[in-house]
Design an enzyme around this catalytic site. Structure first.
Site, PDB file in Angstrom:
ATOM      1  N   ARG A 121       3.451 -82.132 -10.231  1.00 54.99           N
ATOM      2  CA  ARG A 121       4.685 -82.502  -9.500  1.00 54.99           C
ATOM      3  C   ARG A 121       5.964 -82.161 -10.263  1.00 54.99           C
ATOM      4  O   ARG A 121       7.023 -82.738 -10.000  1.00 54.99           O
ATOM      5  CB  ARG A 121       4.683 -83.978  -9.118  1.00 54.99           C
ATOM      6  N   LYS A 143      16.747 -71.372  -8.692  1.00 52.44           N
ATOM      7  CA  LYS A 143      15.985 -70.922  -7.519  1.00 52.44           C
ATOM      8  C   LYS A 143      14.655 -70.377  -8.015  1.00 52.44           C
ATOM      9  O   LYS A 143      14.624 -69.451  -8.830  1.00 52.44           O
ATOM     10  CB  LYS A 143      16.735 -69.830  -6.766  1.00 52.44           C
ATOM     11  N   GLU A 185      24.572 -56.274  -9.881  1.00 55.75           N
ATOM     12  CA  GLU A 185      24.843 -57.717  -9.722  1.00 55.75           C
ATOM     13  C   GLU A 185      26.097 -58.131 -10.510  1.00 55.75           C
ATOM     14  O   GLU A 185      26.801 -59.060 -10.123  1.00 55.75           O
ATOM     15  CB  GLU A 185      23.638 -58.560 -10.175  1.00 55.75           C
ATOM     16  N   LYS A 227      28.348 -67.633 -12.519  1.00 52.49           N
ATOM     17  CA  LYS A 227      27.205 -68.223 -11.815  1.00 52.49           C
ATOM     18  C   LYS A 227      27.087 -69.710 -12.138  1.00 52.49           C
ATOM     19  O   LYS A 227      26.843 -70.534 -11.248  1.00 52.49           O
ATOM     20  CB  LYS A 227      25.914 -67.478 -12.183  1.00 52.49           C
ATOM     21  N   GLU A 237      23.106 -74.596  -2.356  1.00 48.32           N
ATOM     22  CA  GLU A 237      23.625 -73.612  -1.403  1.00 48.32           C
ATOM     23  C   GLU A 237      23.961 -74.210  -0.042  1.00 48.32           C
ATOM     24  O   GLU A 237      23.520 -73.753   1.002  1.00 48.32           O
ATOM     25  CB  GLU A 237      22.633 -72.445  -1.250  1.00 48.32           C
ATOM     26  N   ARG A 241      27.818 -71.547  -2.852  1.00 48.85           N
ATOM     27  CA  ARG A 241      26.833 -70.705  -3.553  1.00 48.85           C
ATOM     28  C   ARG A 241      26.472 -69.441  -2.760  1.00 48.85           C
ATOM     29  O   ARG A 241      26.078 -68.435  -3.330  1.00 48.85           O
ATOM     30  CB  ARG A 241      25.564 -71.525  -3.877  1.00 48.85           C
ATOM     31  N   ASN A 245      25.613 -64.188  -2.478  1.00 47.74           N
ATOM     32  CA  ASN A 245      24.834 -63.276  -1.639  1.00 47.74           C
ATOM     33  C   ASN A 245      25.680 -62.126  -1.098  1.00 47.74           C
ATOM     34  O   ASN A 245      25.288 -61.464  -0.135  1.00 47.74           O
ATOM     35  CB  ASN A 245      24.188 -64.047  -0.476  1.00 47.74           C
ATOM     36  N   HIS A 248      24.105 -58.953   0.200  1.00 50.76           N
ATOM     37  CA  HIS A 248      22.685 -59.243   0.381  1.00 50.76           C
ATOM     38  C   HIS A 248      22.241 -59.221   1.844  1.00 50.76           C
ATOM     39  O   HIS A 248      21.064 -58.992   2.115  1.00 50.76           O
ATOM     40  CB  HIS A 248      22.328 -60.597  -0.243  1.00 50.76           C
ATOM     41  N   HIS A 252      19.242 -57.001   2.124  1.00 49.69           N
ATOM     42  CA  HIS A 252      17.875 -57.392   2.503  1.00 49.69           C
ATOM     43  C   HIS A 252      17.343 -56.465   3.590  1.00 49.69           C
ATOM     44  O   HIS A 252      16.150 -56.150   3.630  1.00 49.69           O
ATOM     45  CB  HIS A 252      17.845 -58.845   2.992  1.00 49.69           C
ATOM     46  N   HIS A 265      15.960 -54.140  -5.921  1.00 49.61           N
ATOM     47  CA  HIS A 265      16.847 -55.140  -5.318  1.00 49.61           C
ATOM     48  C   HIS A 265      18.327 -54.809  -5.587  1.00 49.61           C
ATOM     49  O   HIS A 265      19.149 -54.809  -4.672  1.00 49.61           O
ATOM     50  CB  HIS A 265      16.496 -56.533  -5.856  1.00 49.61           C
TER      51      HIS A 265
END
Ligand code: GLY
Length: 364
Positions: A121, A143, A185, A227, A237, A241, A245, A248, A252, A265
């Site tokens: 956990r 993340k 980035e 960041k 987010e 946040r 992106n 992105h 994507h 990426h």
């Protein structure tokens, strides 16, 4: 060595940045009270380079390290790897007070972090990122997760590391294409938040592409500061946040349309930033000079700004799939000036198509 703090109350943690910082892991782990078994999760690219050194370092600190080596590659960012890692943790004797060390790029950090998030956990983990993408983006912010065959990053958890150790010397082994993709980035951080950083990226492409570690220190540190401050304000987010992106939403689409094999990426993000700038120009948010300036900077790093071989419909379809996966309207992060972005959810398919058409063949 520089230290940046990610301020998240009781989940706050330091990012240590410098040259030859890997040995601070001993200190970091001892201050956190690490005892007994510790897992080092890495991949088949990184293990032969740094696995033995980190293993030895932790052994010298009186710990019992177990090296868990994933096959390298995005295709290994999947749920059965979590089950395998949990088995490795059990076999190594990790308990609730144990620590996992993620040694590698974004995939390793995401998979190791998610395994740490769910094992018993949730146990603690430290990020030791070995790529630019991981150093400036994925190792900071908590993340973690894996892909599902139907969508990327759809199974995961917010699980903050307890420390991030960024050793710039690890970048010496980074392949050129990965270096360029990672620097996309950093350019992104400039456009969303820091005009000085963007100007630095414009002025220093040659030194950064030559992996001049002195030149790399500032953009990596600054990216971590940006960041860290965004994550501190909006960890989960709910709003701010999302500006991380930038590039992105289109990106994507490019990644998925290329079946995750055509573009790295960061390359897809570079194309996505260019498409986002074209869209922002169509909406009257920025002028032609902005689009050109961002394009020149992206191109200076040998990153793509055109994709003539891929039909617009295929990219649009891939972007729609992303929309289905999140069950809402497509959200675009758009610049309305250098170092300032806004979020828009009211963009029509026709506007999206027009932006893609505008940049597809290299115009714009
Ligand atoms: N890579 C974007 C984020 O961490 O939110």
């Amino acid at each position: 060595m520089t230290q940046i703090d990610v301020s998240l109350g009781e989940r706050s943690y330091p990012i240590h940045i410098g040259l030859d910082t890997v040995p601070v892991l001993q200190d970091v782990l001892s201050r956190l009270g690490a005892r007994g078994a510790v897992a080092i999760v890495t991949d088949s690219n990184v293990a032969p380079l740094y696995g033995a050194a980190v293993d030895q370092l932790l052994g010298e600190a009186g710990l019992w390290p177990r090296l868990c080596v994933l096959q390298a590659g995005e295709e290994n960012k999947r749920l059965d790897r979590i089950e395998w890692l949990c088995g490795e943790f059990l076999r190594a004797g990790l308990d609730r007070s144990s620590i996992v060390v993620a040694l590698g790029g974004g995939v390793v950090g995401d998979v190791a972090g998610f395994a740490a998030a769910v094992y018993m956990r949730g146990i603690r983990f430290v990020q030791v990122p070995t790529t630019i993408v991981a150093q400036v983006d994925s190792s900071v912010g908590g993340k973690t997760g894996v892909n599902h065959p139907l969508a990327k990053n759809i199974i995961g958890s917010f699980h903050q590391p307890i420390a991030v150790v960024i050793d710039l010397t690890l970048l010496r082994s980074l392949p050129d294409r990965e270096l360029r993709a990672g620097l996309a980035e950093v350019i992104k951080h400039g456009v969303i938040a820091d005009a000085t950083l963007f100007a630095y990226m414009e002025a220093n492409a040659e030194r950064l592409l030559a992996k001049d570690l002195t030149a790399l220190e500032y953009p990596i540190r600054r990216s971590c500061e940006i960041k860290a401050s965004i994550v501190a304000e909006d960890e989960r987010e709910q709003g701010l946040r999302a500006i991380l992106n930038y590039g992105h939403t289109f990106g994507h689409g490019f990644e998925a349309a290329g079946k995750y094999a055509r573009f790295l990426h960061g390359e897809a993000v570079a194309l996505g930033m260019h498409a986002a700038a074209a869209l922002a120009q169509e909406l009257g948010l920025v002028d032609e000079a902005f689009v050109q300036r961002q394009r020149d900077c992206i191109e200076a790093y040998g990153l793509p700004v055109a994709w003539p071989e891929m039909p617009v419909d295929v990219v649009l379809e891939a972007m729609q799939h992303d929309k289905k996966a999140v069950g809402g309207a497509l959200k675009f992060i758009l610049a309305d000036g250098m170092a300032h972005v806004i979020q828009r959810k009211d963009i029509t398919e026709a506007q999206t198509r027009a932006a893609l058409e505008a940049v597809r063949g290299g115009r714009g």
